[in-house]
Motif scaffolding. Structure first.
Motif, PDB file in Angstrom:
ATOM      1  N   CYS A  16       0.847  -1.191   0.000  1.00 20.74           N
ATOM      2  CA  CYS A  16       0.000   0.000   0.000  1.00 20.74           C
ATOM      3  C   CYS A  16       0.886   1.245   0.000  1.00 20.74           C
ATOM      4  O   CYS A  16       1.775   1.374   0.841  1.00 20.74           O
ATOM      5  CB  CYS A  16      -0.891  -0.013   1.239  1.00 20.74           C
ATOM      6  SG  CYS A  16      -1.833   1.497   1.494  1.00 20.74           S
ATOM      7  N   PRO A  17       0.666   2.173  -0.907  1.00 23.34           N
ATOM      8  CA  PRO A  17       1.525   3.353  -0.959  1.00 23.34           C
ATOM      9  C   PRO A  17       1.338   4.312   0.222  1.00 23.34           C
ATOM     10  O   PRO A  17       2.236   5.086   0.531  1.00 23.34           O
ATOM     11  CB  PRO A  17       1.141   4.027  -2.268  1.00 23.34           C
ATOM     12  CG  PRO A  17      -0.201   3.513  -2.596  1.00 23.34           C
ATOM     13  CD  PRO A  17      -0.305   2.153  -1.988  1.00 23.34           C
ATOM     14  N   ASN A 115       1.667   5.040  -7.010  1.00 26.52           N
ATOM     15  CA  ASN A 115       2.595   5.808  -6.187  1.00 26.52           C
ATOM     16  C   ASN A 115       2.805   7.221  -6.708  1.00 26.52           C
ATOM     17  O   ASN A 115       3.320   8.072  -5.994  1.00 26.52           O
ATOM     18  CB  ASN A 115       3.936   5.078  -6.060  1.00 26.52           C
ATOM     19  CG  ASN A 115       3.927   4.110  -4.913  1.00 26.52           C
ATOM     20  OD1 ASN A 115       4.117   4.494  -3.775  1.00 26.52           O
ATOM     21  ND2 ASN A 115       3.682   2.843  -5.206  1.00 26.52           N
ATOM     22  N   MET A 116       2.400   7.488  -7.934  1.00 28.67           N
ATOM     23  CA  MET A 116       2.460   8.855  -8.460  1.00 28.67           C
ATOM     24  C   MET A 116       1.379   9.730  -7.824  1.00 28.67           C
ATOM     25  O   MET A 116       1.523  10.950  -7.769  1.00 28.67           O
ATOM     26  CB  MET A 116       2.290   8.840  -9.983  1.00 28.67           C
ATOM     27  CG  MET A 116       3.473   8.255 -10.713  1.00 28.67           C
ATOM     28  SD  MET A 116       3.179   7.891 -12.460  1.00 28.67           S
ATOM     29  CE  MET A 116       2.653   9.449 -13.119  1.00 28.67           C
ATOM     30  N   PHE A 117       0.316   9.114  -7.339  1.00 28.09           N
ATOM     31  CA  PHE A 117      -0.820   9.868  -6.822  1.00 28.09           C
ATOM     32  C   PHE A 117      -1.007   9.770  -5.314  1.00 28.09           C
ATOM     33  O   PHE A 117      -1.692  10.604  -4.729  1.00 28.09           O
ATOM     34  CB  PHE A 117      -2.110   9.402  -7.515  1.00 28.09           C
ATOM     35  CG  PHE A 117      -2.108   9.666  -8.988  1.00 28.09           C
ATOM     36  CD1 PHE A 117      -2.403  10.923  -9.481  1.00 28.09           C
ATOM     37  CD2 PHE A 117      -1.773   8.670  -9.884  1.00 28.09           C
ATOM     38  CE1 PHE A 117      -2.382  11.186 -10.837  1.00 28.09           C
ATOM     39  CE2 PHE A 117      -1.751   8.916 -11.237  1.00 28.09           C
ATOM     40  CZ  PHE A 117      -2.049  10.176 -11.725  1.00 28.09           C
ATOM     41  N   VAL A 118      -0.444   8.751  -4.685  1.00 30.75           N
ATOM     42  CA  VAL A 118      -0.617   8.552  -3.246  1.00 30.75           C
ATOM     43  C   VAL A 118       0.754   8.558  -2.584  1.00 30.75           C
ATOM     44  O   VAL A 118       1.655   7.840  -3.020  1.00 30.75           O
ATOM     45  CB  VAL A 118      -1.337   7.210  -2.947  1.00 30.75           C
ATOM     46  CG1 VAL A 118      -1.507   7.022  -1.456  1.00 30.75           C
ATOM     47  CG2 VAL A 118      -2.677   7.149  -3.656  1.00 30.75           C
ATOM     48  N   SER A 119       0.905   9.368  -1.561  1.00 21.92           N
ATOM     49  CA  SER A 119       2.174   9.459  -0.844  1.00 21.92           C
ATOM     50  C   SER A 119       2.097   8.715   0.480  1.00 21.92           C
ATOM     51  O   SER A 119       1.019   8.513   1.049  1.00 21.92           O
ATOM     52  CB  SER A 119       2.533  10.918  -0.583  1.00 21.92           C
ATOM     53  OG  SER A 119       2.750  11.582  -1.794  1.00 21.92           O
ATOM     54  N   TYR A 120       3.261   8.364   0.984  1.00 19.23           N
ATOM     55  CA  TYR A 120       3.364   7.683   2.272  1.00 19.23           C
ATOM     56  C   TYR A 120       2.933   8.639   3.392  1.00 19.23           C
ATOM     57  O   TYR A 120       3.298   9.803   3.401  1.00 19.23           O
ATOM     58  CB  TYR A 120       4.798   7.217   2.496  1.00 19.23           C
ATOM     59  CG  TYR A 120       5.033   6.592   3.855  1.00 19.23           C
ATOM     60  CD1 TYR A 120       4.531   5.330   4.134  1.00 19.23           C
ATOM     61  CD2 TYR A 120       5.752   7.250   4.821  1.00 19.23           C
ATOM     62  CE1 TYR A 120       4.739   4.736   5.373  1.00 19.23           C
ATOM     63  CE2 TYR A 120       5.983   6.671   6.053  1.00 19.23           C
ATOM     64  CZ  TYR A 120       5.467   5.425   6.320  1.00 19.23           C
ATOM     65  OH  TYR A 120       5.673   4.843   7.550  1.00 19.23           O
ATOM     66  N   LYS A 123       1.385   8.663   9.693  1.00 18.68           N
ATOM     67  CA  LYS A 123       0.252   8.570  10.606  1.00 18.68           C
ATOM     68  C   LYS A 123      -0.670   7.410  10.246  1.00 18.68           C
ATOM     69  O   LYS A 123      -1.407   6.918  11.081  1.00 18.68           O
ATOM     70  CB  LYS A 123      -0.529   9.865  10.628  1.00 18.68           C
ATOM     71  CG  LYS A 123       0.263  11.027  11.181  1.00 18.68           C
ATOM     72  CD  LYS A 123      -0.509  12.316  11.068  1.00 18.68           C
ATOM     73  CE  LYS A 123       0.389  13.470  11.495  1.00 18.68           C
ATOM     74  NZ  LYS A 123      -0.159  14.747  11.108  1.00 18.68           N
ATOM     75  N   ALA A 124      -0.630   6.976   8.986  1.00 16.37           N
ATOM     76  CA  ALA A 124      -1.499   5.879   8.548  1.00 16.37           C
ATOM     77  C   ALA A 124      -1.002   4.541   9.083  1.00 16.37           C
ATOM     78  O   ALA A 124      -1.759   3.580   9.135  1.00 16.37           O
ATOM     79  CB  ALA A 124      -1.562   5.831   7.026  1.00 16.37           C
ATOM     80  N   THR A 125       0.266   4.466   9.481  1.00 23.34           N
ATOM     81  CA  THR A 125       0.786   3.205  10.009  1.00 23.34           C
ATOM     82  C   THR A 125       0.319   2.963  11.436  1.00 23.34           C
ATOM     83  O   THR A 125       0.309   1.834  11.908  1.00 23.34           O
ATOM     84  CB  THR A 125       2.327   3.175   9.966  1.00 23.34           C
ATOM     85  OG1 THR A 125       2.827   4.252  10.750  1.00 23.34           O
ATOM     86  CG2 THR A 125       2.828   3.268   8.551  1.00 23.34           C
ATOM     87  N   GLU A 126      -0.072   4.027  12.106  1.00 24.62           N
ATOM     88  CA  GLU A 126      -0.613   3.877  13.462  1.00 24.62           C
ATOM     89  C   GLU A 126      -2.063   3.419  13.355  1.00 24.62           C
ATOM     90  O   GLU A 126      -2.822   3.904  12.545  1.00 24.62           O
ATOM     91  CB  GLU A 126      -0.561   5.217  14.201  1.00 24.62           C
ATOM     92  CG  GLU A 126       0.844   5.779  14.293  1.00 24.62           C
ATOM     93  CD  GLU A 126       0.839   7.227  14.717  1.00 24.62           C
ATOM     94  OE1 GLU A 126      -0.236   7.781  14.998  1.00 24.62           O
ATOM     95  OE2 GLU A 126       1.931   7.810  14.735  1.00 24.62           O
TER      96      GLU A 126
END
Length: 127
Positions: A16-17, A115-120, A123-126
């Motif tokens: 997941c990006p 990955n061109m449209f969604v960045s890491y 906070k999403a890993t929590e």
């Protein structure tokens, strides 16, 4: 370079990006042709919907085109320059290389495109 949070990590691993916790594809093996394009609908960790809009991954065709051109050029240079083959065997090498790498380039194209449209997002890993 391949640490969590880098786009290269998400592209090469097919995760997941946004959170880079879960794999996007149902089957990790790209050579299982019947499940080559089967993806989960969304990430079970962060909830990102992979299909950002209807027909989203049609744009990955352009990325796939670039990847296959690169593979074809590399195969031709290896066959013609380094191995000293003639023109016809060199083109046969291109065709063979494209057929062999098709599943990998197809998935890489999708991974690069999303990955061109969604960045890491750390906070999403929590959860």
């Amino acid at each position: 370079m391949l640490k969590k949070g880098s786009k290269l990590n998400s592209i090469l691993t097919g995760t997941c990006p946004k959170c880079q916790e879960e794999r996007m594809y149902e089957d990790r093996n790209p050579y299982n042709i019947s499940k080559l394009y089967k993806m989960h609908d969304h990430c079970s960790h962060c909830g990102l919907h992979y299909q950002l809009e209807p027909s989203f991954f049609y744009g990955a065709m352009y990325v796939s085109y670039g990847l296959t051109v690169a593979v074809g050029v590399a195969a031709f240079i290896i066959a013609k320059v380094f191995m000293g083959l003639g023109l016809t065997p060199s083109f046969i090498a291109i065709i063979a290389a494209l057929i062999i790498t098709m599943p990998v380039t197809a998935r890489l194209a999708r991974n690069i495109y999303i990955n061109m449209f969604v960045s890491y997002d750390p906070k999403a890993t929590e959860k």
